[in-house]
Design an enzyme around this catalytic site. Structure first.
Site, short mmCIF file in Angstrom:
data_model
loop_
_atom_site.label_atom_id
_atom_site.label_comp_id
_atom_site.label_asym_id
_atom_site.label_seq_id
_atom_site.Cartn_x
_atom_site.Cartn_y
_atom_site.Cartn_z
CG ASP A 167 41.56 36.08 35.91
OD1 ASP A 167 42.59 35.70 35.13
OD2 ASP A 167 41.53 37.31 35.46
CG ASP A 198 46.52 32.88 33.93
OD1 ASP A 198 45.05 33.26 32.77
OD2 ASP A 198 47.00 32.15 32.53
#
Length: 268
Positions: free
Chosen positions: A208, A210
């Site tokens: 991902d 952040d």
């Protein structure tokens, strides 16, 4: 199987199994039981021990993992080189989900994790300027490139306490320091490995961007696990190839990290 394992693999979130034809071994240590039983098998002619960092049922959150027992257990069955995949968030838009990072630096932002074997019997100060094995990193990077999954071969992993994710302000501050990726594991594993004179190589899979990078709703556990699941077979195959490429004889500084130090413990 009578051979001692020389290589250890520590599986991260979503990485609970590795060896198909293996025997299980329960190993108790002076620091308690590790996260799970070890499984020991052969990969590319090398004897390998696998340990799921969180346990096979993900029973241990990152701040409660028995790190001291885990690293001690691996060394006690003969492991001297450790490969440690983990899930991380990216602190830059340049490295999106699916990016493989082989960091060369580490920042500790944890708060309550035991992180040394040497609490009693005199001070033991290990050299830790470069927290990862240079030979392990070089082999991992070259293997990844050859496999068609070129890695980011330098960068700083900042390890936070967890189990919560970062606030946007925290994430932006980490990025402003020039740090590359953020995760909840990898420390104190790396320093404990050095205290046991083990080689330790981190392979960080970006799952991902952040919170400070992504302007959406923020990171979720489901998102992390989903991206890791999409890449776990690829990561497993890469690890298999790296294992076969690791040097059998260690000439790196990790092997001599404890030379000249008076240790209050007898290492396995």
């Amino acid at each position: 199987m009578t051979d001692q394992a020389t290589i250890g693999v520590i599986g991260g979130s979503g990485f609970y199994e590795f060896l198909d034809d293996a025997q299980e071994m329960a190993v108790e240590t002076p620091f308690g039981w590790p996260s799970d039983v070890l499984t020991i098998g052969t990969v590319g002619g090398r004897c390998v021990a696998f340990l799921p960092r969180h346990g096979r049922d993900h029973r241990y959150p990152p701040h409660r993992i028995p790190y001291l027992a885990n690293m001690w257990a691996l060394r006690s069955v003969g492991v001297r080189q450790v490969l440690a995949p983990n899930a991380v968030g990216s602190l830059t838009p340049a490295y999106g989900p699916g990016t493989l990072v082989i960091p060369d630096q580490l920042v500790d932002r944890t708060t309550c994790r035991p992180q040394t074997y040497y609490n009693e019997g005199g001070a033991v100060h290990v050299q830790f300027a470069d927290p990862y094995c240079p030979d392990g990193r070089a082999v991992a990077a070259a293997t990844a490139l050859e496999s068609g999954w070129p890695a980011v071969t330098s960068g700083t992993l900042v390890v936070i306490e967890g189990p919560r994710f970062s606030t946007r302000a925290e994430s932006r501050w980490y990025a402003a320091q020039g740090w590359t990726i953020v995760g909840m594991t990898g420390h104190p594993e790396a320093v404990l490995a050095r205290e046991l004179a083990l080689c330790y190589t981190s392979l960080s899979l970006v799952t991902d961007t952040d919170a400070g990078v992504d302007e959406g709703e923020g990171v979720t556990h489901a998102e992390v696990m989903g991206v890791f699941a999409e890449n776990v077979t690829r990561l497993r195959d890469l690890l298999m190839t790296i294992i076969g490429n690791l040097p059998e004889e260690r000439t790196c500084p990790c092997a001599s990290a404890l030379d000249g130090l008076k240790l209050p413990l007898v290492l396995p």
